[in-house]
Each structure stands twice: as C-alpha cells, then as structure tokens.
Motif scaffolding. Sequence first.
Motif, PDB file in Angstrom:
ATOM      1  N   LEU A  11       0.823  -1.210   0.000  1.00 31.20           N
ATOM      2  CA  LEU A  11       0.000   0.000   0.000  1.00 31.20           C
ATOM      3  C   LEU A  11       0.857   1.259   0.000  1.00 31.20           C
ATOM      4  O   LEU A  11       0.512   2.268  -0.616  1.00 31.20           O
ATOM      5  CB  LEU A  11      -0.924  -0.011   1.216  1.00 31.20           C
ATOM      6  N   ARG A  12       2.029   1.198   0.656  1.00 33.58           N
ATOM      7  CA  ARG A  12       2.895   2.378   0.772  1.00 33.58           C
ATOM      8  C   ARG A  12       4.026   2.378  -0.245  1.00 33.58           C
ATOM      9  O   ARG A  12       4.825   3.312  -0.264  1.00 33.58           O
ATOM     10  CB  ARG A  12       3.486   2.442   2.183  1.00 33.58           C
ATOM     11  N   LEU A  13       4.104   1.364  -1.087  1.00 39.22           N
ATOM     12  CA  LEU A  13       5.204   1.259  -2.037  1.00 39.22           C
ATOM     13  C   LEU A  13       5.033   2.289  -3.157  1.00 39.22           C
ATOM     14  O   LEU A  13       3.962   2.410  -3.750  1.00 39.22           O
ATOM     15  CB  LEU A  13       5.254  -0.154  -2.634  1.00 39.22           C
ATOM     16  N   ARG A  14       6.094   3.022  -3.476  1.00 36.55           N
ATOM     17  CA  ARG A  14       6.078   4.022  -4.536  1.00 36.55           C
ATOM     18  C   ARG A  14       7.338   3.890  -5.400  1.00 36.55           C
ATOM     19  O   ARG A  14       8.420   3.558  -4.895  1.00 36.55           O
ATOM     20  CB  ARG A  14       6.028   5.442  -3.971  1.00 36.55           C
ATOM     21  N   ILE A  43      -4.478  -2.511  -8.822  1.00 35.37           N
ATOM     22  CA  ILE A  43      -4.785  -1.122  -8.465  1.00 35.37           C
ATOM     23  C   ILE A  43      -3.636  -0.497  -7.686  1.00 35.37           C
ATOM     24  O   ILE A  43      -3.209   0.633  -7.952  1.00 35.37           O
ATOM     25  CB  ILE A  43      -6.101  -1.058  -7.667  1.00 35.37           C
ATOM     26  N   PHE A  44      -3.083  -1.246  -6.706  1.00 36.06           N
ATOM     27  CA  PHE A  44      -1.985  -0.705  -5.908  1.00 36.06           C
ATOM     28  C   PHE A  44      -0.706  -0.616  -6.720  1.00 36.06           C
ATOM     29  O   PHE A  44       0.115   0.285  -6.502  1.00 36.06           O
ATOM     30  CB  PHE A  44      -1.763  -1.567  -4.670  1.00 36.06           C
ATOM     31  N   LEU A  59      -7.065   1.146 -14.818  1.00 36.71           N
ATOM     32  CA  LEU A  59      -7.171   0.909 -13.380  1.00 36.71           C
ATOM     33  C   LEU A  59      -6.872  -0.539 -13.031  1.00 36.71           C
ATOM     34  O   LEU A  59      -6.150  -0.822 -12.080  1.00 36.71           O
ATOM     35  CB  LEU A  59      -8.568   1.305 -12.895  1.00 36.71           C
ATOM     36  N   HIS A  60      -7.410  -1.457 -13.801  1.00 40.43           N
ATOM     37  CA  HIS A  60      -7.088  -2.876 -13.633  1.00 40.43           C
ATOM     38  C   HIS A  60      -7.563  -3.618 -14.864  1.00 40.43           C
ATOM     39  O   HIS A  60      -8.211  -3.049 -15.746  1.00 40.43           O
ATOM     40  CB  HIS A  60      -7.723  -3.465 -12.364  1.00 40.43           C
ATOM     41  N   ASN A  61      -7.229  -4.899 -14.952  1.00 38.31           N
ATOM     42  CA  ASN A  61      -7.604  -5.728 -16.098  1.00 38.31           C
ATOM     43  C   ASN A  61      -8.386  -6.918 -15.575  1.00 38.31           C
ATOM     44  O   ASN A  61      -7.810  -7.869 -15.036  1.00 38.31           O
ATOM     45  CB  ASN A  61      -6.354  -6.189 -16.850  1.00 38.31           C
ATOM     46  N   ARG A  62      -9.717  -6.861 -15.705  1.00 38.90           N
ATOM     47  CA  ARG A  62     -10.565  -7.915 -15.145  1.00 38.90           C
ATOM     48  C   ARG A  62     -10.350  -9.264 -15.805  1.00 38.90           C
ATOM     49  O   ARG A  62     -10.518 -10.305 -15.183  1.00 38.90           O
ATOM     50  CB  ARG A  62     -12.047  -7.522 -15.276  1.00 38.90           C
ATOM     51  N   HIS A  63      -9.999  -9.232 -17.077  1.00 39.06           N
ATOM     52  CA  HIS A  63      -9.917 -10.480 -17.838  1.00 39.06           C
ATOM     53  C   HIS A  63      -8.475 -10.922 -18.071  1.00 39.06           C
ATOM     54  O   HIS A  63      -8.239 -11.886 -18.793  1.00 39.06           O
ATOM     55  CB  HIS A  63     -10.621 -10.312 -19.182  1.00 39.06           C
ATOM     56  N   GLY A  64      -7.507 -10.247 -17.508  1.00 41.06           N
ATOM     57  CA  GLY A  64      -6.120 -10.608 -17.692  1.00 41.06           C
ATOM     58  C   GLY A  64      -5.452 -10.949 -16.379  1.00 41.06           C
ATOM     59  O   GLY A  64      -6.030 -10.826 -15.294  1.00 41.06           O
TER      60      GLY A  64
END
Length: 469
Positions: A11-14, A43-44, A59-64
């Motif tokens: 969560l804190r990784l940048r 997402i993160f 944002l994300h890939n639902r099918h991948g």
Amino acid sequence: MPTRSPDVQILRLRQENRSVEDYVSEFIELAHFASMSTECLMIFFRGGLSEPLSSLMPLHNRHGTLEDYINQALLLSGSLFTVGVVEKELHEPVVSTQPELHVMPELHAEPALTCLFLSRCLVLRDEPDLMDVSGEPDPSSQTFHDAQTQWSDPAMEDHTYSKGPTITCVMTTAPSSKSSLSVADVVLKDDADCLLYTGIPLLEFRTLVSCLQHFAPTSSSLSAEDQILLTLMKLRQNFVIADLARRFKMSPGQVSKTLKFWIDAIAEHTQDLIPWLPRETIKSTLPQVFMDNFPNTTCVIDCTESVLQKAKNLDSRTESYSHYNANNTVKYLVATAPSGIIMYISEAYGGKCSDRFITQNSGFLDHLRPGDEVIGDRGFTIRDLLEERKVRLITPAFTRKKCQLTNEQVTRTRRIANVRIHIERAIRRLKVYRILSQTVPIHFVPKIDKILRICAALVNLRGELISRT
C-alpha cells in the motif's frame, strides 16, 4: 519494532525516482506474501507508479493476469524486460530447456488467488548460453548471477523463518522490435483511448491513417500509423518532446523532424475537411433552434485567443499583447455553420489586433454572398463592411447610453445568445487540443496557421455538435 505486513508495504510502495524495473522487482517480492486479490494488486501497482506512466495504465484488467498487467507497464515505459511465471523446485537454479523462455507454463492457482506469486520471476527471453542446442544443459556451463541481477531487497531477507522460497530473478533484453506491437496498437484500444490521445474516434483515426500513410517518409523507423499518432498526441495533449521520444523510442531530434513533416502533410491533405458549405446545404441542415428565429443564417462568427510564449523581441511582444487577456496571445477568427461545422478558420494574428481588423484582412468576407446573414457578438463592428456586400449582420442590442433595453430588445438579445452559444461550443471542441488551450511554444509560431487548420479539420471529424430536433 514489529515488521509491517506485506499488504501494508504494498500500500505504501512508490516508484518515486527509481527505475520501473526496480519498482516491479520490489512489488513482486512483496506480492509473494500478500493476501490481496489480483484486482487489488493491480490497483496498488498502478498507484505506486510515477507519472506519466501511472495515468497511461488502466485501473485494472478484469480479464487478464497480473503478469500481463505488469508487462503492459514495462512496455509503455520502454523497458527491455518482461515479467513471466515459471515452475521450479525449491533451491534449484532456473534453467530452461526451451529455445525461448518467454513462454510461461500454466500455474495451478488456489481459488483464493493468494498463491499466484509463489514462482514469479522476470524471465530471460533470449539467452542461448543457458542451454544446449539439443535442449540438454551443458555440463561445463554454470548458471550464476552477478550483483546487478540480484533484485531482491536485502531488508526483505530478515526473519527468514517466516518466509517462503526465494524468488530468483533473471534479466535480459526483450525480443527485437520487429515482433513487438506498435504504439498505436498498445495505446488505442477503443474510442475512449483514441479521443484521449487524438481527439477523434478510433474509426476516424484509422480512416485518416489509411488516407495519409502513402505520404509517410521511408527513412523513419516508425510506421506511418505511429508517426501520425505521435503528431496528434502532440496536438491533443501537448506532450513535451522528451516525453514523446520515450513513448515512441526515438531521439528528441527525430521527434521534432517527424512533427514538422506531418504537420505540413496533414494540413495539406485535410484542408477539404473545412468546407464553405453551399447555401442549399446550410438550409437543408438547419437545426430547429435556428429555424424558429433565424432561418436565413449563413454562419456564426467569433474570435478567440491562445496564450503565446513571450518572445525575446520587444516589438514582437507588443504586437502579440492582448489587453483583453492581459497576456501575449495569438488571435484567430472562427466561423461555423448553423449545424456546428467549422466552415472557416483564419490565420493567426497578434493579440493586439481587433475583431474588425481580422475580419477585414483574413479573407473571410470573400466567402459571403448577397442575401447572407451573419451572427456575431458586440465586438464585431463590421456592419458597414457587410452592407457593402449586401450581407446582414445580427448582433445583440446596445444600450447606447440609455438606462436599459426595451422588452423587444431583451427578447431578441436572448434569442441571439441562444444560438450564439453553439459557436462557443465549437471553439470549446477546438480548445480540447491542448496545443491551443495551453501556452503555445514560441518555436511553433511558424506552424501555428497549419496547426489551426488541422485542429479545425479534426473537430469536423467528430460527431454532430447540434441536434437537428
């Protein structure tokens, strides 16, 4: 001090100032122990990327899979590495017996998707030294990794009693560019992506490419589609040259040459997309809002300005200074048909010029015929110029030092404003191209007239601006 859980560390990784490869390596190490779902990890992962890469990623890939999602980020960043999954035994070296190691064997993941990362690594795509031609390992060869290929964070090696198997990372160059996808194939997935980067729908972009690809220079390493996309991305989003160079894997000098060539080529071959419509066509496409109150309207006109980078020459600053905007600007005249089509866009003038001067000297009056009606705002003091050509000018009423307007004048002014709003909407579409809505670089001034025509032509390729009903 207790060690933070992997979920909190993710969560804190940048990425910050690190390379994308270093960020991906640390993310993979943490994801090995995370209890999140695949979508949350995507997402993160995107949230930790630095700009502009973060905004380019979905944002994300639902099918991948997560591997595909991370590979997409690596590809967009211009990285030479890729993420894959291999099956290996604990404490055994990663040695493939296949000629190409980028083929990822299928993993049998748990339903909760928490074991997806048990054997994740960066896979070597082309490494002939790791295997024999026959597929058998060479007994005389040794597989080893120097300090630069050890991506695991030493801080993550603490408390090994609570860790799973160590992930070995192997890195090499990606396959040749001939087998990779073009930038247009990667970036333009649907109409939303195409509108974001070019300002026109995907079908119109493909059609434009098919019409212009025959004029592409053969000396460029980019395909014609990518060259046109690069030019439209500059107009639409006004990316800096260095950013475009990284996106298209070119030098900044090559990007500048590509932009200069295609701005000239597109402006020349899209000029027919800004037609002065015949009176019959204007009548047949007249929207209802015009038909009710101004059925004889030929066009609606307005002047707009774009902020210009300040020139070093003081005389140039004086000519381009606009008291209306209190800034150095370029000013140009736009005329639209009642249906919303841009029929005319003038050359760029200094912000010091008045609406009357631009109208009189731009060549706009040559398109008018006796009996036409032109709608403008109060700034167009050109009634005498139009009366010479037997053209009627419709403008809002003036108070002329009176206390207030009559009821008839108020009603007429409201009706004029009700139809004039549509040219403001057309100009708003024009200003979607950030090369015009942001500060115009001074080195683009020699090309600004062609840029205006290109943007107007692309606006006309979009859908209808005004409903006919």
